[in-house]
Design a protein around this motif. Sequence first.
Motif, mmCIF file in Angstrom:
data_model
loop_
_atom_site.group_PDB
_atom_site.id
_atom_site.type_symbol
_atom_site.label_atom_id
_atom_site.label_comp_id
_atom_site.label_asym_id
_atom_site.label_seq_id
_atom_site.Cartn_x
_atom_site.Cartn_y
_atom_site.Cartn_z
ATOM 1 N N THR A 110 0.835 -1.209 0.000
ATOM 2 C CA THR A 110 0.000 0.000 0.000
ATOM 3 C C THR A 110 0.863 1.251 0.000
ATOM 4 O O THR A 110 0.559 2.233 -0.685
ATOM 5 C CB THR A 110 -0.936 0.009 1.217
ATOM 6 O OG1 THR A 110 -1.762 -1.161 1.182
ATOM 7 C CG2 THR A 110 -1.816 1.257 1.226
ATOM 8 N N ARG A 139 0.238 -3.703 -10.210
ATOM 9 C CA ARG A 139 0.211 -4.028 -8.783
ATOM 10 C C ARG A 139 0.914 -5.356 -8.501
ATOM 11 O O ARG A 139 1.592 -5.514 -7.489
ATOM 12 C CB ARG A 139 -1.237 -4.084 -8.291
ATOM 13 C CG ARG A 139 -1.342 -4.385 -6.809
ATOM 14 C CD ARG A 139 -2.755 -4.413 -6.270
ATOM 15 N NE ARG A 139 -2.747 -4.561 -4.834
ATOM 16 C CZ ARG A 139 -2.631 -3.565 -3.975
ATOM 17 N NH1 ARG A 139 -2.532 -2.330 -4.423
ATOM 18 N NH2 ARG A 139 -2.608 -3.783 -2.669
ATOM 19 N N GLY A 174 -2.955 4.597 -1.696
ATOM 20 C CA GLY A 174 -4.315 4.193 -1.341
ATOM 21 C C GLY A 174 -4.855 5.065 -0.225
ATOM 22 O O GLY A 174 -4.191 5.992 0.250
ATOM 23 N N THR A 175 -6.069 4.745 0.193
ATOM 24 C CA THR A 175 -6.729 5.474 1.281
ATOM 25 C C THR A 175 -6.911 4.542 2.461
ATOM 26 O O THR A 175 -7.500 3.463 2.319
ATOM 27 C CB THR A 175 -8.097 6.022 0.825
ATOM 28 O OG1 THR A 175 -7.911 6.841 -0.336
ATOM 29 C CG2 THR A 175 -8.730 6.845 1.924
#
Length: 379
Positions: free
Chosen positions: A60, A81, A65-66
Motif C-alpha cells: 500500500t 500491482r 491508497g486510502t
Amino acid sequence: MPVSVAPTSVDPSRDGSAPGTEALRPHAENASAAELAALAAQDDRPRPPRWKLSPWAVATYLLGGTLPDGTEISPKYVGPRRIVEVAVSTLATDRALLLLGVPGTAKTWVSEHLAAAVSGDSTLLVQGTAGTPEEAIRYGWNYARLLAHGPSRDALVPSPVMRAMAEGLTARVEELTRIPADVQDTLITILSEKNLPIPELGQEVQAVRGFNLIATANDRDRGVNDLSSALRRRFNTVVLPLPETAEAEVEIVSRRVDQIGRSLDLPTAPDGIDEIRRVVTVFRELRDGLTDDGRTKVKSPSGTLSTAEAISVVTNGLALAAHFGDGVLRPADVAAGILGAVLRDPAADRVIWQEYLETVVRERDGWKDFYRACREVSV
C-alpha cells in the motif's frame, strides 16, 4: 564461532545534513515518515520478524491508497500491482530480490522505498561501480588498529550488508552488474548460507531473522558484468517495465517533477502539463520507433530516453522558466534538454533527430512553437 556486530545507533529523524540545515534529498523513511507512521498505526496484519509493516501495508505504501481513517497514501510506484506484490512477498521469504530493467524504470526508487517500509532504514547501501571492492560487501579493517593490535573485533569495519545481517534489516546493492564478477560472487555464501565468514578471526556473522537483500541491475548500460548462474539462482528476479501507456508516464513525470520542484523551491509552472505531455510523447515515439497514432515509423536514437530522463528534462525546463522566463513552462524551456537526452551519439543521433523534427514534429498541429524552439537549439 558467531560474532556479534554492534548495532549502529540510528536517529529516525536524521536527514544526513548538518544541524540546522535541511537535506536536499531526504531518505525515503524521513520524507515519508508521516505516511509510514499512519500505516503502522492502522496495520493489524501479521508482520514478518523485524518488519516495520505487514506485506500488505508495504504494498500500500508503494502503490498508494486510502486508509480506513481517511489518510491518503501517495503512490511511490505507478505500474502493475502484481509486480509490487511479488517483490514484497519475495522479501518476506529467504530469497533475495533482484529488480531488473532498462535504465530509468525506477529500480533504485523502488528499492529505497521497499527498504524504508520494511526496515525503516534505506541507508544500508552498496553502490556498485567498476571499482567496487570486495570489502564493500563483506567487511574492511581499521588499519591503524590492525597494525597496532592485530586482527580483532575492534579493528573490523562492517559493510552495510554485514550490518543488515547482524541487525535483521534490508541491505541494498545498486547496479549489481557494474560490480566485477569476482566481487559479485562474494554474495553467494551470504545469500545461500546466510552467514559471512571472518577467517582472520575464526568467526562468522550469522544473519538474524528479518535480513534480506535488494539488488538492482540493468543490461543496457556499458560496463555490464553478467551475473554468474550460481548468483542469479539466489535471487528472485522482478522486471520493472517502462510505463505501459503515455498517460501513466505523464502521471509519473508530473508527480516526480512536482516533488523535486518543491524540494528546490521552484515555483509551480502554470499549464506545465502540456509540455510534460509533449516531452513524454517525443520520448515514447523515439523509443518505440513509431508515432503515437501508429502511422509513421521513426528511427530510434542510441539513448534509452527513459522516464527518469524525461523527469530531468522537465525539471530543468521548470528552472529555466522560473529564473529566466515568465514562470510559464514553454517549448523553449524543454527543447535544449530534449536535444541533450537524444544526442548521445552526436553524429548518428543528430541525423535521426533532424529527420524526426522534419517528418513528425513539423507537421503536427499545435507543435509549431516546439518545432521552432528545437530548430534553434539544434543549429
